[in-house]
Structures are given as C-alpha cells and as structure tokens.
Enzyme design. Structure first.
Site, mmCIF file in Angstrom:
data_model
loop_
_atom_site.group_PDB
_atom_site.id
_atom_site.type_symbol
_atom_site.label_atom_id
_atom_site.label_comp_id
_atom_site.label_asym_id
_atom_site.label_seq_id
_atom_site.Cartn_x
_atom_site.Cartn_y
_atom_site.Cartn_z
ATOM 1 N N ASP A 41 8.833 -85.885 69.991
ATOM 2 C CA ASP A 41 8.338 -87.234 70.297
ATOM 3 C C ASP A 41 7.584 -87.212 71.628
ATOM 4 O O ASP A 41 8.023 -87.797 72.611
ATOM 5 C CB ASP A 41 9.542 -88.192 70.366
ATOM 6 C CG ASP A 41 9.135 -89.650 70.541
ATOM 7 O OD1 ASP A 41 7.933 -89.956 70.435
ATOM 8 O OD2 ASP A 41 10.022 -90.480 70.800
ATOM 9 N N GLU A 88 14.134 -83.034 78.187
ATOM 10 C CA GLU A 88 13.328 -84.134 78.711
ATOM 11 C C GLU A 88 12.996 -83.803 80.155
ATOM 12 O O GLU A 88 13.815 -83.192 80.853
ATOM 13 C CB GLU A 88 14.147 -85.436 78.581
ATOM 14 C CG GLU A 88 13.820 -86.552 79.545
ATOM 15 C CD GLU A 88 12.444 -87.162 79.326
ATOM 16 O OE1 GLU A 88 12.060 -87.430 78.167
ATOM 17 O OE2 GLU A 88 11.736 -87.362 80.341
ATOM 18 N N CYS A 95 2.611 -91.119 69.260
ATOM 19 C CA CYS A 95 2.029 -92.394 69.678
ATOM 20 C C CYS A 95 0.519 -92.263 69.832
ATOM 21 O O CYS A 95 -0.130 -93.119 70.423
ATOM 22 C CB CYS A 95 2.677 -92.883 70.974
ATOM 23 S SG CYS A 95 2.601 -91.695 72.314
ATOM 24 N N TYR A 120 11.549 -83.977 73.891
ATOM 25 C CA TYR A 120 10.992 -85.157 74.569
ATOM 26 C C TYR A 120 11.957 -86.332 74.332
ATOM 27 O O TYR A 120 11.595 -87.358 73.780
ATOM 28 C CB TYR A 120 9.588 -85.506 74.053
ATOM 29 C CG TYR A 120 8.607 -84.371 74.131
ATOM 30 C CD1 TYR A 120 7.756 -84.243 75.223
ATOM 31 C CD2 TYR A 120 8.539 -83.413 73.119
ATOM 32 C CE1 TYR A 120 6.847 -83.203 75.303
ATOM 33 C CE2 TYR A 120 7.631 -82.361 73.187
ATOM 34 C CZ TYR A 120 6.790 -82.270 74.278
ATOM 35 O OH TYR A 120 5.896 -81.236 74.340
ATOM 36 N N GLN A 144 11.705 -97.062 74.421
ATOM 37 C CA GLN A 144 10.728 -97.664 73.495
ATOM 38 C C GLN A 144 10.593 -99.161 73.769
ATOM 39 O O GLN A 144 11.602 -99.859 73.873
ATOM 40 C CB GLN A 144 11.187 -97.444 72.046
ATOM 41 C CG GLN A 144 11.300 -95.983 71.627
ATOM 42 C CD GLN A 144 9.951 -95.336 71.352
ATOM 43 O OE1 GLN A 144 8.910 -95.978 71.364
ATOM 44 N NE2 GLN A 144 9.974 -94.036 71.117
HETATM 45 N N1 SAH Z 1 12.298 -89.827 72.320
HETATM 46 C C1 SAH Z 1 12.398 -90.802 73.379
HETATM 47 C C2 SAH Z 1 11.284 -90.681 74.417
HETATM 48 C C3 SAH Z 1 9.891 -90.591 73.884
HETATM 49 S S1 SAH Z 1 8.596 -90.822 75.069
HETATM 50 C C4 SAH Z 1 12.475 -92.204 72.801
HETATM 51 O O1 SAH Z 1 12.227 -92.411 71.625
HETATM 52 O O2 SAH Z 1 12.789 -93.120 73.556
HETATM 53 C C5 SAH Z 1 8.191 -89.212 75.556
HETATM 54 C C6 SAH Z 1 9.154 -88.623 76.575
HETATM 55 O O3 SAH Z 1 8.678 -87.320 76.902
HETATM 56 C C7 SAH Z 1 9.260 -89.376 77.886
HETATM 57 O O4 SAH Z 1 10.604 -89.622 78.165
HETATM 58 C C8 SAH Z 1 8.661 -88.407 78.922
HETATM 59 O O5 SAH Z 1 9.298 -88.485 80.184
HETATM 60 C C9 SAH Z 1 8.912 -87.079 78.277
HETATM 61 N N2 SAH Z 1 8.011 -85.981 78.644
HETATM 62 C C10 SAH Z 1 6.708 -86.030 79.020
HETATM 63 N N3 SAH Z 1 6.210 -84.790 79.179
HETATM 64 C C11 SAH Z 1 7.233 -83.924 78.900
HETATM 65 C C12 SAH Z 1 7.337 -82.501 78.864
HETATM 66 N N4 SAH Z 1 6.287 -81.722 79.162
HETATM 67 N N5 SAH Z 1 8.516 -81.977 78.526
HETATM 68 C C13 SAH Z 1 9.583 -82.744 78.214
HETATM 69 N N6 SAH Z 1 9.538 -84.102 78.218
HETATM 70 C C14 SAH Z 1 8.371 -84.669 78.560
#
Ligand code: SAH
Length: 457
Positions: free
Chosen positions: A387, A339, A414, A318, A289
């Site tokens: 997320d 992830e 977001c 995620y 973030q």
């Molecule tokens: N929850 C974390 C990351 C949020 S951002 C935080 O708060 O820091 C969204 C995340 O989803 C990113 O790390 C991205 O790499 C991941 N992502 C994107 N597409 C995805 C998918 N299809 N399956 C799993 N993760 C995914």
C-alpha cells in the site's frame, strides 16, 4: 501554433477532461487546458497562457452546458481544488474514474480491454474526510482560515470545506473566531513572505467510529501570543470530543506542513478509532486513511482478492499504524509489516497488543530496504499486501517481493499511473495482473484508488 496570443477569444468544444479535472479544448489542434469546463460543452474560451506544446484558457461563457454539470457548487471548491470534480455529477465522476484506470492499463501496461471490475461507489459523497490541514493567514488585518488557490499560496477564506466532517469545520471556525478577538492578527497568523507570526496551520483528525478528535496547532514557537489557558479552556469546554491538543513546532521556510517536534498541551498523544471491529491508536505523525467508511470497503476488497487461510504468513508493506495486517491477523498464522515513520510503527505494535494479536512483527524501515533483508533471512510469505504512497513501488522492492514466491501480491494503490507502471515491472518478474477494482475513496476530487491482484505465473 504560436499565433495564439493571450486574451484571444474563441468558441470551442470541450473534447476531454485531464486527470486533474481540467477541460481540454483544441484551437486548430493546439490544446488549451481550461478550469470548470466539461467534455461535450460548447464554450467561449479566453486564452490566458500560451506555452510551446499547450496552453491555458478561461471560460468566458458556457454556450451549451453538459447534462452532467452540477450547477449549484461554489466555484471556490474548484479554484482551490478542494473538490476539483465537484462540478461533475457523482455518477459521472465514477464513470470517469473507471475509464481512467482502464485507459492507464491500456496505455502504460499494454493491457487492452482488461476487465476492470466496477468501481465501488461511496455511500457518503460529501463531508466524509476525517482529516483537515487548514492554513491560517492574515488578510486585510483579519485572521482567515481556508484553502490555497491551486498552484499558489493565495488563501481563499472558506468556512464550509464541503468534503470534511462538519465537526472539523466547526472546530476550525471556532479557533478562527476565538483568535479574531485579539487585535494582533499579524502576530498570531503566520506570514510566508516575512516568516513572522505564530500559527501556520490547524491540523485536525476526527475518528469516524469513536468520534474522538485531535487538534494539532502548527506554530513557529511554543510561546503563545494569546492567553494560552483561556484558549485551551474555551476549546475543551466547547468541544468535549477533543481528546488531544498538541503543538507542532515548524520553523522551516519549506512547504512541509509539519515539523519534527510535538508538545502535548491537553489530553492524550493519540486518538482511538476502530476499523472492521479492531481498535486503533493513531498518533499525530502517523498516516491514517482519510475516508474511514470507504477504506473499510477498500480493505475488504483487498481481503477478498487475497483469499486468506489460517496457515498463511502475510506481509503488510507500507503498513502505517498496521490496519491492513491487524484486521486479519486473527485469520492467518503470521503477520510481518514495515513502515518508515517510527511513530506509526509504535502505534502498530501497541495496536497489535491492544487487540490481543500476538502473531505480528512490525518494524521501522524503508520497504525497499526491509524486503530484501527479509528475503535474505528466509521469510516466506504466502501473500503480500502493498500500500505505497503516490510514487508507487521501488524496483528493489518488487525484485525482493517477487523472489519470495508468494502465491499472490495484493496491491492497494492511490495512483493508477504508478500502479500501471508497476504492473509491467511485476510481469517482468513473473507476476501477472489477475484483477483490478477501483474504490472511490475521494468523492468530488480527481483522486483514484484501486486494488489489484497479481498471481505467480
Ligand atoms: N497501509 C496503511 C498506510 C498506507 S499510506 C493504511 O492503509 O493506513 C502509505 C504508508 O507508507 C504511509 O504510512 C507512509 O509513511 C509509508 N511509507 C512511505 N514511504 C515508505 C517507504 N519507502 N517504506 C515504507 N513505508 C513508507
């Protein structure tokens, strides 16, 4: 209404603001989108482009300014989109973001007058970003760093990036000035047309709590066109907070900033930060973030909504480097997370270990594929955190998640447009939206973050 021609000038009132911060005027009902124009303003607008259903205009003169206009902001921040809401007072930015969430829930999710909780404002509204990705180009024989004009690859040189931490700006400018001492700017700076040159982007991260910095130089080759040792030594002498320097090799002609291959030049391959009292390793390819202080408020809002108990099994979907699940792992029975970026999952596993959390299970994979597998395997979470990136959730994911019968799903989004779309999908699958709260993670920009809670019907 195509009697409208380029370069015609009209007097008009700005009647609306698009979600990306452009003013809207209507000439005999035909909408024109205009940069740097705020609702309620009376402007003289020049037509610059006419399409079938809408066009674009440029402000010639502001005849009557909005009381909410910020006048002392550099227009470069608007032109580049660094701060596409920067001409609006912070108070009004919040009003507008709140309204956007209300409107999207009304329009897309047919939730009229849904009581959206008041947006959580940021304490710090400039210089908050902990990350920067800055293109390096040659302009008139000189190396420049800055930001692209919106919808173009024309670099606007910038030294003060307004919303980034000043230490990050200082490092960008130091690198630019160091490179300017050489007289082969065209060998050093990447050129997108000829695809020649070396340094494409400077990527910097700075941990908010520990103040550790990471520098990634995105280059076309590991061969330096400058004195490598002198460069590294200057960097590490001047920036004692620099704990990691890496090369990222990117030879593609695409617009992706980062290539696949990293080479460590100095220090460690990740930096450490903390969030809500837990310690986190963050490696270069992993998401983190960008506004740590507000992200902590965002997570706390999500935890309030979740109302966790010691016997809960939770899912952190995620997960990035595992921040959402790990911050509360010691308050619940079991954490499952997934992830898609392998390096981030490695971080999540190490982060669990470093924080002495032994009830977690983070795996690499696509959420929409892993969730059905977990459903099949009999995983029964009490609470699911999601997320996702801007495109929102996959239908396959929603189907699996809702079949797990968790008492609630807490959705961190977001992008309120895809959030509102997913509200409908959740309701079709037996989960009702109970509450929503926006959190301002991105002051001065049009980006909107919100947290929603869904409960089982
Ligand atoms: N929850 C974390 C990351 C949020 S951002 C935080 O708060 O820091 C969204 C995340 O989803 C990113 O790390 C991205 O790499 C991941 N992502 C994107 N597409 C995805 C998918 N299809 N399956 C799993 N993760 C995914």
């Amino acid at each position: 209404m195509n009697e409208l021609k380029k370069n015609m000038i009209f007097e008009a009132e700005v009647v609306d603001l698009t979600h990306e911060g452009q003013g809207v005027v209507k000439i005999d009902g035909f909408p024109l989108f205009v940069d740097n124009a705020l609702p309620g303003e009376q402007i003289e607008v020049r037509v610059i482009k006419v399409g079938k259903n809408f066009g674009f205009g440029r402000v010639e003169k502001i005849l009557k300014a909005s009381p909410h206009r910020v006048t002392d902001i550099s227009l470069d921040y608007l032109r580049t989109g660094i701060a596409d809401f920067g001409h609006l007072t912070y108070e009004e930015q919040l009003v507008y973001k709140q309204k956007q969430v209300v409107e999207l829930l009304k329009k897309t999710a047919k939730k009229k007058d849904f009581p959206v909780e008041p947006i959580l404002a940021a304490g710090q509204t400039t210089k908050y970003r902990n990350k920067a990705q800055v293109p390096v180009r040659e302009i008139n024989g000189q190396i420049e760093t800055g930001f692209y004009r919106k919808n173009s690859h024309q670099l606007v040189p910038i030294s003060d990036f307004y919303i980034q931490h000043p230490r990050i700006d200082a490092l960008v400018n130091f690198i630019r000035d160091f490179l300017r001492k050489y007289d082969n700017a065209s060998k050093i700076a990447y050129n997108e047309q000829t695809r020649k040159g070396w340094l494409r982007n400077i990527v910097i991260r700075r941990a908010y709590h520990t103040e550790e910095m990471m520098l990634v130089l995105v280059v076309t080759s590991d061969k330096f066109p400058i004195d490598k040792q002198a460069f590294l030594s200057a960097l590490t002498t001047e920036f004692k907070d620099l704990k990691s320097i890496q090369l990222n090799i990117n030879n593609s002609d695409g617009s992706f900033i980062l290539g696949k291959k990293y080479l460590l030049l100095y220090g460690k391959s990740s930096i450490t930060d903390s969030m809500l009292g837990k310690r986190f390793e963050i490696s270069a390819p992993a998401f983190y973030q960008v506004n740590t202080a507000q992200a902590e408020k965002l997570y706390q809002t999500a935890y309030e909504f979740a109302d966790l108990s010691e016997t809960d099994t939770i899912v952190d979907a995620y997960s990035g480097i595992g921040t959402i699940g790990l911050c509360v792992a010691d308050q619940v029975a079991q954490v499952y997370g997934m992830e898609v970026i392998p390096a981030a999952v490695e971080n999540a596993k190490l982060n669990a270990k470093n924080n002495e959390l032994h009830n977690t299970n983070y795996v690499t994979g696509k959420a929409e594929q892993v969730m059905p597998q977990w459903l099949e395997a009999g995983v029964k979470p009490d609470l699911i955190f999601v997320d996702p990136p801007r495109k929102g959730l996959d239908e396959q994911f929603i189907t699996a998640a809702t079949q797990m019968q968790a008492r609630a799903i807490v959705y961190i989004s977001c992008n309120p447009a895809t959030f509102a779309r997913d509200v409908v999908r959740f309701e079709e699958n037996g989960y009702l939206l109970e509450k929503v709260r926006p959190v301002d993670l991105f002051p001065q920009t049009h980006h909107i973050e919100c947290v929603g809670k869904f409960i089982r019907k």
